[in-house]
Each structure stands twice: as structure tokens, then as C-alpha cells.
Write a protein that holds these residues in place. Sequence first.
Motif, PDB file in Angstrom:
ATOM      1  N   GLU A   1     -18.515 -15.146 -28.923  1.00  0.00           N
ATOM      2  CA  GLU A   1     -18.473 -13.986 -28.024  1.00  0.00           C
ATOM      3  C   GLU A   1     -19.443 -14.169 -26.855  1.00  0.00           C
ATOM      4  OE1 GLU A   1     -19.186  -9.130 -28.144  1.00  0.00           O
ATOM      5  OE2 GLU A   1     -19.042 -10.268 -30.018  1.00  0.00           O
ATOM      6  N   ILE A   2     -20.614 -14.706 -27.148  1.00  0.00           N
ATOM      7  CA  ILE A   2     -21.615 -14.964 -26.107  1.00  0.00           C
ATOM      8  C   ILE A   2     -21.059 -15.941 -25.070  1.00  0.00           C
ATOM      9  CG2 ILE A   2     -23.846 -16.081 -25.661  1.00  0.00           C
ATOM     10  CD1 ILE A   2     -24.660 -14.993 -28.535  1.00  0.00           C
ATOM     11  N   PHE A   3     -20.446 -17.022 -25.573  1.00  0.00           N
ATOM     12  CA  PHE A   3     -19.936 -18.034 -24.643  1.00  0.00           C
ATOM     13  C   PHE A   3     -18.791 -17.491 -23.795  1.00  0.00           C
ATOM     14  CE2 PHE A   3     -17.512 -22.031 -23.691  1.00  0.00           C
ATOM     15  CZ  PHE A   3     -18.457 -22.545 -22.814  1.00  0.00           C
ATOM     16  N   ASN A   4     -17.951 -16.653 -24.378  1.00  0.00           N
ATOM     17  CA  ASN A   4     -16.885 -16.022 -23.588  1.00  0.00           C
ATOM     18  C   ASN A   4     -17.473 -15.273 -22.389  1.00  0.00           C
ATOM     19  OD1 ASN A   4     -14.932 -16.918 -25.371  1.00  0.00           O
ATOM     20  ND2 ASN A   4     -14.772 -14.980 -26.477  1.00  0.00           N
TER      21      ASN A   4
ATOM     22  N   VAL B   1     -33.589 -13.252 -28.684  1.00  0.00           N
ATOM     23  CA  VAL B   1     -32.581 -12.199 -28.541  1.00  0.00           C
ATOM     24  C   VAL B   1     -31.862 -12.047 -29.880  1.00  0.00           C
ATOM     25  CG1 VAL B   1     -30.568 -11.377 -27.274  1.00  0.00           C
ATOM     26  CG2 VAL B   1     -32.215 -12.892 -26.138  1.00  0.00           C
ATOM     27  N   HIS B   2     -31.658 -10.817 -30.304  1.00  0.00           N
ATOM     28  CA  HIS B   2     -30.911 -10.614 -31.553  1.00  0.00           C
ATOM     29  C   HIS B   2     -29.478 -11.090 -31.352  1.00  0.00           C
ATOM     30  CE1 HIS B   2     -29.208  -8.777 -35.143  1.00  0.00           C
ATOM     31  NE2 HIS B   2     -30.453  -8.670 -35.579  1.00  0.00           N
ATOM     32  N   PRO B   3     -28.914 -11.832 -32.306  1.00  0.00           N
ATOM     33  CA  PRO B   3     -27.560 -12.381 -32.139  1.00  0.00           C
ATOM     34  C   PRO B   3     -26.485 -11.330 -31.891  1.00  0.00           C
ATOM     35  CG  PRO B   3     -28.651 -13.386 -34.021  1.00  0.00           C
ATOM     36  CD  PRO B   3     -29.530 -12.265 -33.572  1.00  0.00           C
ATOM     37  N   SER B   4     -26.695 -10.127 -32.404  1.00  0.00           N
ATOM     38  CA  SER B   4     -25.693  -9.078 -32.219  1.00  0.00           C
ATOM     39  C   SER B   4     -25.700  -8.512 -30.793  1.00  0.00           C
ATOM     40  CB  SER B   4     -25.914  -7.936 -33.217  1.00  0.00           C
ATOM     41  OG  SER B   4     -27.173  -7.324 -33.001  1.00  0.00           O
ATOM     42  N   ASN B   5     -26.770  -8.756 -30.057  1.00  0.00           N
ATOM     43  CA  ASN B   5     -26.860  -8.291 -28.671  1.00  0.00           C
ATOM     44  C   ASN B   5     -26.286  -9.383 -27.767  1.00  0.00           C
ATOM     45  OD1 ASN B   5     -27.480  -7.173 -26.194  1.00  0.00           O
ATOM     46  ND2 ASN B   5     -29.602  -6.667 -26.718  1.00  0.00           N
ATOM     47  N   THR B   6     -24.975  -9.518 -27.814  1.00  0.00           N
ATOM     48  CA  THR B   6     -24.321 -10.633 -27.121  1.00  0.00           C
ATOM     49  C   THR B   6     -24.427 -10.534 -25.601  1.00  0.00           C
ATOM     50  OG1 THR B   6     -22.195  -9.481 -27.277  1.00  0.00           O
ATOM     51  CG2 THR B   6     -22.717 -11.077 -29.021  1.00  0.00           C
TER      52      THR B   6
ATOM     53  N   TYR C   1     -27.893 -11.854 -24.775  1.00  0.00           N
ATOM     54  CA  TYR C   1     -27.929 -13.291 -25.083  1.00  0.00           C
ATOM     55  C   TYR C   1     -27.270 -14.090 -23.949  1.00  0.00           C
ATOM     56  CZ  TYR C   1     -28.995 -16.760 -28.680  1.00  0.00           C
ATOM     57  OH  TYR C   1     -29.572 -17.779 -29.403  1.00  0.00           O
ATOM     58  N   ALA C   2     -26.091 -13.624 -23.524  1.00  0.00           N
ATOM     59  CA  ALA C   2     -25.390 -14.294 -22.419  1.00  0.00           C
ATOM     60  C   ALA C   2     -26.205 -14.204 -21.128  1.00  0.00           C
ATOM     61  CB  ALA C   2     -24.017 -13.660 -22.219  1.00  0.00           C
ATOM     62  N   LYS C   3     -26.852 -13.062 -20.911  1.00  0.00           N
ATOM     63  CA  LYS C   3     -27.661 -12.872 -19.704  1.00  0.00           C
ATOM     64  C   LYS C   3     -28.800 -13.883 -19.643  1.00  0.00           C
ATOM     65  CE  LYS C   3     -30.492  -9.399 -17.313  1.00  0.00           C
ATOM     66  NZ  LYS C   3     -31.035  -8.013 -17.379  1.00  0.00           N
TER      67      LYS C   3
END
Length: 381
Positions: free
Chosen positions: A214-217, A326-331, A334-336
Motif C-alpha cells: 500500500e505504501i509503494f502504491n 513510522v508505524h506501518p499502519s500509517n501508510t 510512511y510514503a511521505k
Amino acid sequence: MKIGFITPEYPHAQLNVAAGIGTSIKNLAVALVKKGITVTVFVYQQNSDAIIFDEGVTIHKIAKKQYRFLTWYYYRLQLQNHINTIVAQQKIDLIEAPDWTGITAFMRFKVPLVIRFHGSDAYFCKLENRKQKFKNFLFEKLALKKASAFIAPTTFAGEETAKIFRLDKSKIKTIHYGLQIENFVNQSPLNYNKNTILYIGTIIRKKGVFELAEIFNKVVEINPEATLILIGNDAFDIQTGSSSTYKLVENLFSNEAKKNVNYLGKVSYSEVKNHIKNAHICVFPSFAETLGMVTIESMALQKPVVNTSIGWAKELITDGVDGFLVHPSNTDLYAKRILELFSNKKLCETIGVHARAKVETLFDITKNAEVNIQYYKSIIE
């Protein structure tokens, strides 16, 4: 002093594939040998029996064996008898074993047993909010009850394990894993493949690989040039029963993101280091670790790391100084952070320098081996 290690894995061409546990044990074993300690490693669940000599360490390769019934019990007795024989012959002073699966449950040794918290099944189940099989908990509990003392790679791992098994905290010593940092030098930290994200670790749910998709998307939506490289063994998925977690993850990538994903599977240790050097950023969005060897390896090679913000990682990285948490659920965040690093070369350079300094301060195995030696002495005496 003579020390023995019991382990299911150890990095060597004649042994089964090893991961973080094996790497951390080898780093310590070799460093202890350099300090005059005699080290014997007992590696169980192998495909044959053999004795191997490597970098001053004596390795006993012990074959997996099946019995007509109660294999879990009789194999432990086989290991116990083999290890006790060598302990007596070599006059080994102390045995160290991992907590995982409680391998030393039902074993008795004539020397002190230290258990290092590489991560028990109970520990990972708690972090993942997953139910544990009672047998697994019982074996790990029995193993821990027989130990004279414990070593935790992070204070977080020690405290959580103490809560789970109701251990005496005074018997737990925090000693970080370490690296032979002279083997982790990046002569050209400013040379890398721009916009490349590297993930190293088993492809398994607890490592945050679903969140990583999801992060990479989201990264690709903003930066279509971004690429993601994944390295590590594919694993069975406990929630769905799928034999391949990667196939599940692959289905989560957007059509655009999927074009920029390269899953390499398991690669050699030397290749991993080259991939780290070539990466722009390393990411480890895990939900469950005790420390995470690949994190400190990446930091040693001066890579900006975006790690998880859960417990143990706070002992490795100061957020915004030598990496990001960054918490993994905060996608979204994380992407930012990834995009921020992509667009700021100076920030990457600065974080890389600070990351290397952190590793030299906290994770130099030469320094940490001495701490282990003094702790072993306190137990033996």
C-alpha cells in the motif's frame, strides 16, 4: 573461557539457509574468538552430521532425526546427550540458546544455561495480536525456567518477554547485537540507484509486507520512477493458509506499481550488501522484531532507513536524525517520508552519516563482545 551456542541456523555454505538469528550469533562467535574465547556452535535440524571449522569457531552440524513417536521429545534428548558429551570433553563453561520454540525444554546441562531473546513464538504472537498454540508456550516457558540468566538484544524485547513469562527482570541483561563494522563500509555513499526502495526480510505478514504494498502504491502515484526491490524467503501465510505470502502481496500492488516491483527471493549475504549500497532508501515496516539485523546493517552502510515506530526500533533510530520511525499502519506518513528522502539528497547524506555514527557507538561487535564476556563471567563465577 569456553562458550557453546545452540542454534537452528548459522551462516555457512555447508549448513541450511540462515537469517537474523544465525547472523547475530556468528558475529558474536567470531568476535569472541578474536578475544581468546573458545567457541563451539551446535546447529540442529540439519540434513547431515558433520564437524566444521570456520573462522576459529568449531561447528557441530547435527542432523534432523525422526522417531516413531514423540519426535519433539526424543530429538531434544539426542541433542542434549550430544551437547553434554562435547561439554564434558571440551570443558565448556557455559551454554547459550535461543528462546524460539523452547529448544532446551526437557534438556539438562551440567553447566549454566543462558537464553538470549532472539524472539520467542509467544513474543511474536503478542506483538501480532495472534493466538499461540499452548504447546509452544509451554515449551518456551519450560526452557526459560531452566535458564540461569537471560540476554535481550533490546530493552523492549526483554521487558515484553518478562511480562509474557513472568520472569525475574534482574536476571535479564540488555546487550545489543553487533556487526563486524569493518566489513560494512560504504566507500561511495553518494552513489546509488536513485528512487530505489529496498526491503530485506522474510515475506511474511508480521514484517509489514502487506502495508508495504500500500505504501509503494502511494509512492508511485507521486513518483512514477520509484522502484521497489524485495529480498527474502517467501513464507506460508497463517491467516489465509496460502503457501505464498508474496502472491497475496503481489495482488495488492496497483497496475502501475506492479511494473516497478522486483522480487529477488533469497540471495547470498554478499549480494545483500551490494543491494543495500545500491539502494536509495531501505524500509523495514515490521510489526514484530527483537532488534532487526538488516536495519543496523543498512545504517552501517550509510543508508537512510524508514523503520517502524514500535518499541525496539526506538532503541536503534532517533527519528529524524539517523533515520525515520513510522508505524506501518500509517501508510500515508510512511510514503511521505520515502518521498521526502527521494527529493532531498542532502537529507539522505546527513542521515546516512548519523546512522553510521550510531552503529559505531552502539552496535560494534568488538565492543559488545566484551560486554558479553563480562556477563558470562558473572554467571560462571
